[in-house]
Write an enzyme that holds these catalytic residues in place. Structure first.
Site, PDB file in Angstrom:
ATOM      1  N   VAL A  46      -4.093  11.324   2.612  1.00 15.07           N
ATOM      2  CA  VAL A  46      -4.227  12.048   1.342  1.00 15.07           C
ATOM      3  C   VAL A  46      -5.699  12.351   1.082  1.00 15.07           C
ATOM      4  O   VAL A  46      -6.539  11.445   1.118  1.00 15.07           O
ATOM      5  CB  VAL A  46      -3.641  11.205   0.186  1.00 15.07           C
ATOM      6  CG1 VAL A  46      -3.950  11.845  -1.167  1.00 15.07           C
ATOM      7  CG2 VAL A  46      -2.137  11.034   0.352  1.00 15.07           C
ATOM      8  N   LYS A  85       6.834 -22.609   4.592  1.00 16.93           N
ATOM      9  CA  LYS A  85       5.703 -23.074   3.781  1.00 16.93           C
ATOM     10  C   LYS A  85       6.210 -23.912   2.615  1.00 16.93           C
ATOM     11  O   LYS A  85       7.003 -23.445   1.796  1.00 16.93           O
ATOM     12  CB  LYS A  85       4.934 -21.865   3.263  1.00 16.93           C
ATOM     13  CG  LYS A  85       3.819 -22.246   2.305  1.00 16.93           C
ATOM     14  CD  LYS A  85       3.117 -21.042   1.728  1.00 16.93           C
ATOM     15  CE  LYS A  85       2.308 -21.487   0.506  1.00 16.93           C
ATOM     16  NZ  LYS A  85       1.495 -20.430  -0.056  1.00 16.93           N
ATOM     17  N   THR A 143      -0.642 -15.368  -4.123  1.00 16.50           N
ATOM     18  CA  THR A 143       0.090 -14.567  -5.099  1.00 16.50           C
ATOM     19  C   THR A 143       0.159 -13.072  -4.795  1.00 16.50           C
ATOM     20  O   THR A 143       0.848 -12.341  -5.505  1.00 16.50           O
ATOM     21  CB  THR A 143      -0.557 -14.716  -6.487  1.00 16.50           C
ATOM     22  OG1 THR A 143      -1.979 -14.580  -6.341  1.00 16.50           O
ATOM     23  CG2 THR A 143      -0.244 -16.066  -7.088  1.00 16.50           C
ATOM     24  N   SER A 157      -1.147   6.745   6.954  1.00 16.31           N
ATOM     25  CA  SER A 157      -1.937   7.267   8.044  1.00 16.31           C
ATOM     26  C   SER A 157      -2.198   6.170   9.049  1.00 16.31           C
ATOM     27  O   SER A 157      -2.622   5.076   8.678  1.00 16.31           O
ATOM     28  CB  SER A 157      -3.257   7.794   7.492  1.00 16.31           C
ATOM     29  OG  SER A 157      -4.143   8.021   8.550  1.00 16.31           O
ATOM     30  N   GLY A 194       1.037   2.696   3.255  1.00 11.98           N
ATOM     31  CA  GLY A 194       2.017   1.819   3.894  1.00 11.98           C
ATOM     32  C   GLY A 194       1.654   0.373   3.651  1.00 11.98           C
ATOM     33  O   GLY A 194       1.378  -0.023   2.522  1.00 11.98           O
TER      34      GLY A 194
END
Lengths: 493, 498
Positions: free
Chosen positions: B186, B79, B344, B40, B13
């Site tokens: 996993v 920003k 970035t 999870s 996630g």
């Protein structure tokens, strides 16, 4: 004033040299830079010189009145190039300058065409391009009060009478205060690979801080600093000679596009001007002799040939065109086969890049930046020109067998492989001289078809867009005048 | 012709996973595709408060996200750029703004004019010509407009936001669009004979099969590395920092509209202001200081109350050899890591996803598509890498071993060339469709105190007096526009107060 470049000497008073001198003068005169030009026996090799839409920026910058210019040079409009007979899949492949219509954001037009084709294989992408329809119908117009529809924003190049363009540019160059030496160059004086001056055949010495070689001939000024330009043995370009014939238009209308026709022993480029048109046959002089070529041409044109001539297609190329205080442009920097991107188009880009990177010193790191960008650009153009020769499926003659043997670069192979999957193109090969939609037209025309369209296209809401566009194109086409009619009206303002 | 793949499985996630889920579900319809995301609750998300660059706005727009709603949901502030302090010498400060500096004139870059003036003794700083820069310094913010004649069209903006809240925000969009969230961890990956991933196995015994797998599992790279052994390129010789310690603090003042990056003894400290608290972190090199020393330094250099326990993260700067390998695409930290010096991280996630959508496969998984994807992503990573190295290499500091190393290290040829070119001729090397373009390089090259030895000769074609007038007019236009802007806080209150 922080620059040590105060005097620039341009070598070669061909259109290439004159445009360079004119542009340099316009851009640098107020900074106190003096321009000189030496004719060095430069002669126009062709009757027609073509430019790409990107040249308009130069014309605009120079404040050139396009109408005046077109009038003085018998010019015509050029909507793109049609390749005839290069591949059995598509006898006539039109590569337009104008981008295709937008059907939806994110996906290119040709994806929708590929998708529609699955239901109806007879759908032709040309039906959705006003540029192509107009060209083939001999029509031309620019957006006007009556026609503000976005489809009418046609991109066009111009075809000029080379000698008249030369005359016109010469007068502008002289008016701009550029000093002309109507002589040939005898010797070049250099020290430590920096040119100090050139000596003319009458003994005059012309000194300068920077030398720009637009002469195109071997044993020229740039050879002195850079050594001779090398032939790229690996590509083995199949054509080494051009024969040009000029005929009067007679009753024939001037076509607003250029054709490139595959013939048994070479290809034939056909361009129109007002009043006359030029046919240029590219071939291998070791395969057919001059008389055969000449007779062949006369047999195939209806009108009498007004003038003709033979010239070499050079195969030499420089990977570094700017060394110290010497810059090689045009034919002095790369080969000049009669294909799509003319050397004038390339030269215009190169001279504009040079001014952007104008040096303060005779040895400047800007040269490296220039060479890096220029080499990339020249590579791309050469690749693009080699592609149709390598992929052509036409006569089984020696010429075409040689053509098919040409090696394609890694970039082109990648482009083809990528396009074959789902009709997508390599990001790093998208260039304003060869935008993606031109690659698409060429690849499809040469039998490189995608296995299927973009896998996510089916997720986009279907609309009647394609049919609408087709109808709009037809409708707009019916309101467009004849190319010749438009020309007359346009030039009288 | 129907050769479509059907099942997309996103492993992990966080911002990476939910950005992927939200974007994919926007372009892949429910009729043809099933997207699942496995995450999870056990595994912590890196979530250190995120700064972004203007591209995020395009991403949000493509997803049909309302900006104000998103800002409210994520505690976001505006920003305008990043302020770099103490990078060249202690006491030096400059902003890298999302802004144009002045206007190009006669086809010559503005900075050439400024350089001439500067060499002639004029002291007006380059910043005075950048509306984004001046607005940031004055703590102002107004939305830019599209009027090409207005100074207000000459800057851009991005956001600071809580990354885990962004993930949650996107999660609700994605789930509404049909993405299936599977709770689980996993523990194993099963492959087909051809090496493609067949399915992932969860701790609870469940197996999730798929056609295309998106690895958002973080540094672990469960799929791209642990299962497919793709390999990693280490960049630590150029970017030696290998740890970060982060802490959240309470706000003691109104949030400023820019990120701060403050150079420290063995790295740099970030400060990311959200609406009602501040994210702080020290990115450092463990070769030069210990974790404890780093924590101490961080805590000594924050304002406000410390709200969380400082957590030290370890990383190896570099990238995966391939971003897309077989039927697995790495997005986020699994694809590589470049320190957030120029904010970035989110952009690279966004770019990974959009390029995948552009080059989306069907069952054939053609090598040419994968090759093109990897080429494009490698290019992006390289540009960012070089731009970050620039910050370090151009330091004048030698007060610590860390800075001494940075000042003297070998750098990539391409970067070395760009620096030399700028120093000698003032030219900024042409940038090819990069993430960082002309203006960005200009801001940092000048900010890092590099001064060209020359300017474009065309500049001398303009009379000095006339030039002075033009420059003065530019400065006052910028100053006037900034003066008229509301404060950052006022704009937040008006549009997107959380």
């Amino acid at each position: 004033m922080n620059s040590e470049i105060r005097k620039i000497v341009v070598i070669g008073a061909s259109v290439s040299g004159l445009i360079s001198a004119y542009y340099l003068s316009h851009q640098l005169k107020t900074s106190g830079v003096q321009i000189k030009i030496i004719s060095d026996g430069a002669k126009e090799q062709q009757h027609v010189i073509s430019t790409h839409p990107s040249a308009h920026v130069l014309f605009q910058t120079l404040g050139i009145d396009i109408r005046q210019l077109m009038k003085a040079t018998d010019a015509t409009f050029n909507l793109g190039h049609e390749y005839i007979g290069w591949h059995p899949d598509q006898d006539k492949v039109f590569v337009p300058f104008t981008p295709p219509p937008q059907v939806a954001a994110f996906f290119d037009f040709h994806q929708f065409w590929l998708q529609a084709r699955e239901q109806d294989p007879s759908i032709r992408s040309e039906d959705f391009s006003l540029a192509i329809q107009a060209a083939r119908s001999g029509k031309f117009a620019l957006p006007s009060q009556q026609n503000t529809h976005p489809l009418t924003k046609l991109s066009f190049g111009l075809n000029f009478n080379a000698q008249k363009l030369n005359d016109w540019l010469l007068s502008m160059v002289l008016k701009a205060g550029v000093q002309l030496f109507n002589n040939n160059i005898k010797t070049t004086v250099q020290k430590d690979n920096i040119i100090a001056s050139v000596t003319l055949d009458d003994g005059t010495s012309v000194d300068g801080d920077f030398f720009i070689d637009c002469s195109g001939s071997t044993g020229s000024v740039s050879d002195v600093v850079m050594g001779p330009a090398m032939t790229d043995e690996s590509t083995n370009f199949p054509a080494n000679q051009m024969y040009r014939a000029v005929v009067g238009n007679g009753d024939q209308k001037s076509a607003p596009f250029v054709t490139l026709k595959a013939l048994p022993n070479g290809w034939l480029k056909h361009s129109f001007l007002q009043g006359s048109n030029e046919l240029v046959f590219a071939y291998n002089k070791d395969q057919i002799n001059a008389d055969t070529v000449r007779n062949g041409m006369q047999v195939n044109v209806e009108q009498d040939i007004e003038s003709d001539g033979f010239s070499d297609i050079s195969s030499t190329r420089r990977s570094k065109t700017w060394i110290n205080n010497c810059l090689a442009l045009g034919n002095a920097s790369l080969p000049n086969p009669p294909m799509e991107a003319s050397n004038l188009t390339i030269l215009i880009k190169d001279i504009m890049r040079f001014v952007k990177l104008f040096p303060s010193h005779k040895k400047s790191l800007n040269a490296e930046e220039f060479n890096r960008l220029t080499n990339k650009s020249h590579n791309l153009i050469q690749d693009y020109q080699n592609m149709p020769l390598s992929l052509a499926k036409t006569e089984r003659s020696d010429f075409w067998q040689d053509a098919n043997q040409m090696n394609l670069s890694e970039d082109i192979l990648h482009q083809m492989n990528l396009f074959k999957t789902h009709g997508r193109l390599a990001a790093h090969l998208d260039d304003d001289l060869i935008p993606n939609y031109q690659w698409v037209a060429m690849l499809i025309g040469l039998g490189v078809m995608p296995n299927s369209y973009h896998p996510l296209l089916d997720e986009v809401a279907q609309s009647q867009a394609l049919n609408q566009i087709k109808n709009q194109v037809q409708q707009l086409l019916s309101t467009m005048p004849d190319h010749d009619q438009f020309l007359q009206k346009f030039m009288t303002g | 012709m129907n050769n479509r793949i059907k099942d997309i499985v996103i492993v992990g996630g966080g911002s990476a996973g939910w950005m992927a889920a939200a974007a994919l579900s926007r372009y892949l319809g429910k009729d043809h595709y099933q997207i699942s995301l496995i995450e999870s609750d056990q595994i912590g998300i890196v979530g250190v408060g995120e700064a972004t660059i203007p591209g995020i706005r395009d991403f949000n727009q493509k997803l049909g996200i309302d900006e104000n709603e998103f800002m409210r949901a994520t505690n976001a502030t505006y920003k305008l750029g990043i302020e770099f302090n103490d990078w060249t010498k202690k006491g030096d400060s400059y902003i890298h703004p999302f802004s144009y500096f002045g206007h190009d004139l006669n086809g010559v870059s503005f900075h050439d004019y400024w350089v001439r003036d500067h060499l002639n003794g004029d002291r007006a700083p380059l910043s005075a010509y950048a509306p984004g820069y001046m607005a940031a310094k004055a703590n102002k913010f107004a939305h830019p407009n599209q009027d090409p004649k207005s100074v207000l069209s000459r800057y851009f903006y991005a956001f600071h936001f809580d990354a885990s809240l962004y993930g949650q925000f996107l999660r609700s969009k994605a789930e509404q669009a049909g993405v299936n969230r599977i709770e689980g961890k996993v523990v194993d990956v099963a492959l087909h004979e051809n090496g493609f991933i067949k399915q992932v196995e969860l701790e609870n015994g469940l197996s999730v099969g798929g056609d295309l797998f998106i690895d958002c599992s973080g540094f672990r790279g469960l799929l791209i590395e642990q299962a497919l052994k793709t390999g990693y390129q280490d960049y630590s010789h150029w970017l030696p920092c290998d740890r970060a310690v982060a802490v959240q603090t309470s706000s003691v003042e109104e949030p400023i509209p820019y990120t701060q990056s403050n150079a420290q003894d063995a790295g740099w400290q970030w400060r990311i202001p959200l609406q009602n608290r501040v994210g702080n972190g020290y990115v450092f090199c463990s070769q030069y200081i210990s974790d404890d020393e780093a924590i101490e330094c961080l805590l000594n250099n924050v304002k406000g109350d410390v709200l969380t326990e400082p957590r030290v993260l370890r990383f190896v700067t570099g990238r995966r050899n391939k971003f897309w390998h077989k039927n697995c695409v790495a997005v986020g930290l699994s694809s590589g890591f470049l320190e957030p010096l120029e904010s970035t991280s989110i952009h690279l996630i966004q770019t990974s996803i959009m390029k995948l959508i552009n080059l989306f496969p069907n069952q054939s998984f053609y090598e040419a598509d994968i090759c093109e994807y990897n080429r494009q992503m490698t290019e992006q990573f390289d540009q960012v890498k070089n731009f970050l190295i620039l910050h370090y290499k151009t330091t004048q500091r030698t007060d610590t071993d860390f800075w001494h190393y940075c000042k003297n290290m070998e750098i990539p040829d391409d970067l070395s060339y760009r620096i030399d070119l700028f120093k000698q001729t003032g030219q900024i090397a042409h940038c090819e469709k990069e993430i960082f373009v002309h203006e960005n390089w200009m801001a940092v090259l000048f900010g890092q105190q590099l001064m060209p030895a020359a300017y474009h000769p065309k500049v001398d074609g303009i009379d000095s007096q006339q030039m002075n007038m033009i420059l003065q007019q530019m400065r006052s236009q910028v100053a006037q526009a900034v003066n008229d802007m509301p404060s950052h806080m006022e704009t937040i209150n008006r549009f997107c107060r959380a």
